[in-house]
Design a protein around this motif. Structure first.
Motif, PDB file in Angstrom:
ATOM      1  N   VAL A  85      23.436  -3.158 -28.474  1.00  0.00           N
ATOM      2  CA  VAL A  85      22.395  -2.355 -28.714  1.00  0.00           C
ATOM      3  C   VAL A  85      22.335  -1.651 -30.273  1.00  0.00           C
ATOM      4  N   GLY A  86      21.310  -1.805 -31.050  1.00  0.00           N
ATOM      5  CA  GLY A  86      21.566  -0.814 -32.191  1.00  0.00           C
ATOM      6  C   GLY A  86      21.917  -1.397 -33.234  1.00  0.00           C
ATOM      7  N   SER A  87      23.149  -0.854 -33.884  1.00  0.00           N
ATOM      8  CA  SER A  87      23.720  -1.370 -35.122  1.00  0.00           C
ATOM      9  C   SER A  87      25.384  -1.702 -35.054  1.00  0.00           C
ATOM     10  N   PRO A  88      25.792  -2.271 -34.079  1.00  0.00           N
ATOM     11  CA  PRO A  88      27.145  -2.400 -33.828  1.00  0.00           C
ATOM     12  C   PRO A  88      27.958  -2.850 -34.940  1.00  0.00           C
ATOM     13  N   ASP A  89      29.210  -2.467 -35.233  1.00  0.00           N
ATOM     14  CA  ASP A  89      30.088  -2.743 -36.396  1.00  0.00           C
ATOM     15  C   ASP A  89      30.610  -4.313 -36.253  1.00  0.00           C
ATOM     16  N   ALA A  90      31.280  -4.920 -37.288  1.00  0.00           N
ATOM     17  CA  ALA A  90      31.443  -6.398 -37.398  1.00  0.00           C
ATOM     18  C   ALA A  90      32.838  -6.292 -36.445  1.00  0.00           C
ATOM     19  N   ASP A  91      33.834  -5.411 -36.498  1.00  0.00           N
ATOM     20  CA  ASP A  91      34.741  -5.349 -35.600  1.00  0.00           C
ATOM     21  C   ASP A  91      34.538  -5.399 -34.031  1.00  0.00           C
ATOM     22  N   ARG A  92      33.653  -4.366 -33.749  1.00  0.00           N
ATOM     23  CA  ARG A  92      33.028  -4.633 -32.221  1.00  0.00           C
ATOM     24  C   ARG A  92      32.715  -6.033 -31.855  1.00  0.00           C
ATOM     25  N   ILE A  93      31.758  -6.646 -32.668  1.00  0.00           N
ATOM     26  CA  ILE A  93      31.297  -7.807 -32.375  1.00  0.00           C
ATOM     27  C   ILE A  93      32.301  -9.168 -32.543  1.00  0.00           C
ATOM     28  N   LEU A  99      35.956 -11.824 -26.023  1.00  0.00           N
ATOM     29  CA  LEU A  99      36.150 -11.025 -24.650  1.00  0.00           C
ATOM     30  C   LEU A  99      35.311 -11.990 -23.821  1.00  0.00           C
ATOM     31  N   ALA A 100      34.033 -12.429 -24.512  1.00  0.00           N
ATOM     32  CA  ALA A 100      32.694 -13.052 -23.647  1.00  0.00           C
ATOM     33  C   ALA A 100      32.358 -14.246 -24.091  1.00  0.00           C
ATOM     34  N   ASP A 101      31.856 -15.116 -23.152  1.00  0.00           N
ATOM     35  CA  ASP A 101      31.569 -16.506 -23.464  1.00  0.00           C
ATOM     36  C   ASP A 101      30.310 -16.440 -24.488  1.00  0.00           C
ATOM     37  N   ARG A 102      29.366 -15.483 -24.516  1.00  0.00           N
ATOM     38  CA  ARG A 102      28.259 -15.136 -25.057  1.00  0.00           C
ATOM     39  C   ARG A 102      27.933 -13.734 -25.491  1.00  0.00           C
ATOM     40  N   VAL A 103      27.499 -13.836 -26.783  1.00  0.00           N
ATOM     41  CA  VAL A 103      27.220 -12.296 -27.318  1.00  0.00           C
ATOM     42  C   VAL A 103      25.992 -12.202 -27.836  1.00  0.00           C
ATOM     43  N   ALA A 104      25.065 -11.463 -27.669  1.00  0.00           N
ATOM     44  CA  ALA A 104      23.961 -11.124 -28.391  1.00  0.00           C
ATOM     45  C   ALA A 104      23.639  -9.592 -28.712  1.00  0.00           C
ATOM     46  N   VAL A 105      22.866  -9.689 -29.793  1.00  0.00           N
ATOM     47  CA  VAL A 105      22.725  -7.965 -30.212  1.00  0.00           C
ATOM     48  C   VAL A 105      21.238  -7.889 -30.292  1.00  0.00           C
ATOM     49  N   TYR A 106      20.643  -6.697 -29.899  1.00  0.00           N
ATOM     50  CA  TYR A 106      19.439  -6.314 -29.822  1.00  0.00           C
ATOM     51  C   TYR A 106      19.104  -5.037 -30.502  1.00  0.00           C
ATOM     52  N   THR A 107      18.331  -5.046 -31.574  1.00  0.00           N
ATOM     53  CA  THR A 107      18.148  -3.878 -32.299  1.00  0.00           C
ATOM     54  C   THR A 107      16.778  -3.317 -32.529  1.00  0.00           C
ATOM     55  N   HIS A 108      16.709  -2.225 -32.530  1.00  0.00           N
ATOM     56  CA  HIS A 108      15.335  -1.457 -33.007  1.00  0.00           C
ATOM     57  C   HIS A 108      15.404  -1.048 -34.211  1.00  0.00           C
ATOM     58  N   TYR A 132      18.629  -9.931 -32.280  1.00  0.00           N
ATOM     59  CA  TYR A 132      16.968 -10.048 -31.810  1.00  0.00           C
ATOM     60  C   TYR A 132      16.607  -8.656 -32.203  1.00  0.00           C
ATOM     61  N   SER A 133      15.437  -8.807 -33.038  1.00  0.00           N
ATOM     62  CA  SER A 133      14.839  -7.300 -33.484  1.00  0.00           C
ATOM     63  C   SER A 133      13.529  -7.379 -32.724  1.00  0.00           C
ATOM     64  N   PHE A 134      13.014  -5.999 -32.797  1.00  0.00           N
ATOM     65  CA  PHE A 134      11.561  -5.582 -32.268  1.00  0.00           C
ATOM     66  C   PHE A 134      10.932  -5.073 -33.454  1.00  0.00           C
ATOM     67  N   ASP A 135       9.594  -4.967 -33.460  1.00  0.00           N
ATOM     68  CA  ASP A 135       8.764  -4.505 -34.442  1.00  0.00           C
ATOM     69  C   ASP A 135       8.985  -2.889 -34.339  1.00  0.00           C
TER      70      ASP A 135
END
Length: 180
Positions: A85-93, A99-108, A132-135
């Motif tokens: 969530v938010g604005s994760p950095d490239a190293d984290r992603i 580590l995971a089969d699937r990764v998704a990022v949601y940002t405001h 994914y982003s929201f208005d």
């Protein structure tokens, strides 16, 4: 003296027509003193939009680099989905995608700025990671309706979200962006 987290309760009436998920959820969400209301609301929306068996808020808190804010584990306890969530950095992603089969990022936040800080060439399986982003205006309006006890009605159809939070009705599209 350290400040304690504020506990929010959210009763969610979830109707995700796109995925055939219809649930009534009772969420207890701890909001860390350094966490913004926008971040917490995005975390709640990500949980609901990714809802499946095994989904949970992490125990690590918002500042943890070891676990995502929302995750999905299978019955054996293996991490299957990392939801940031938010604005994760490239190293984290990058680490998450290993580590995971699937990764998704949601940002405001502004999705162009989030994507600009995530150089795809440094991220494992970058082409498979949606952002994914929201208005922002919808998130701002919804956070002004947040309270300690909340009722959230959430309907998703064709990746369009209709939400009512404590009597405030809003709608927004979920914009999907890719790192590549």
């Amino acid at each position: 003296m350290a400040l304690n987290a504020t506990l929010h309760t959210v009763t969610v009436h979830l109707a995700d027509v796109d995925r055939g998920v219809y649930e009534e959820l009772e969420l207890r969400v701890a909001r860390h003193p350094s966490e913004t209301a926008e971040y917490m609301l995005t975390r709640i929306l990500a949980y609901c939009l990714e809802y499946e068996e095994g989904v949970a808020f992490s125990d690590g808190g918002v500042s943890s680099t070891d676990v995502p804010p929302v995750l999905v584990r299978d019955l054996t306890g293996r991490l299957t989905t990392w939801i940031d969530v938010g604005s994760p950095d490239a190293d984290r992603i990058h680490r998450a995608s290993k580590l995971a089969d699937r990764v998704a990022v949601y940002t405001h936040r502004d999705p162009a700025k989030v994507l600009a800080q995530l150089p795809a060439k440094r991220i494992h399986r970058a082409d498979r990671i949606p952002v994914y982003s929201f208005d922002r205006a919808v998130i701002d309006a919804a956070t002004s309706a947040l309270d300690r006890r909340n009722t959230l009605t959430l309907s998703i159809t064709d990746r369009h979200v209709f939400l009512e939070l404590n009597g405030t009705a809003l709608s927004t599209s979920i914009e999907e962006h890719r790192l590549t």
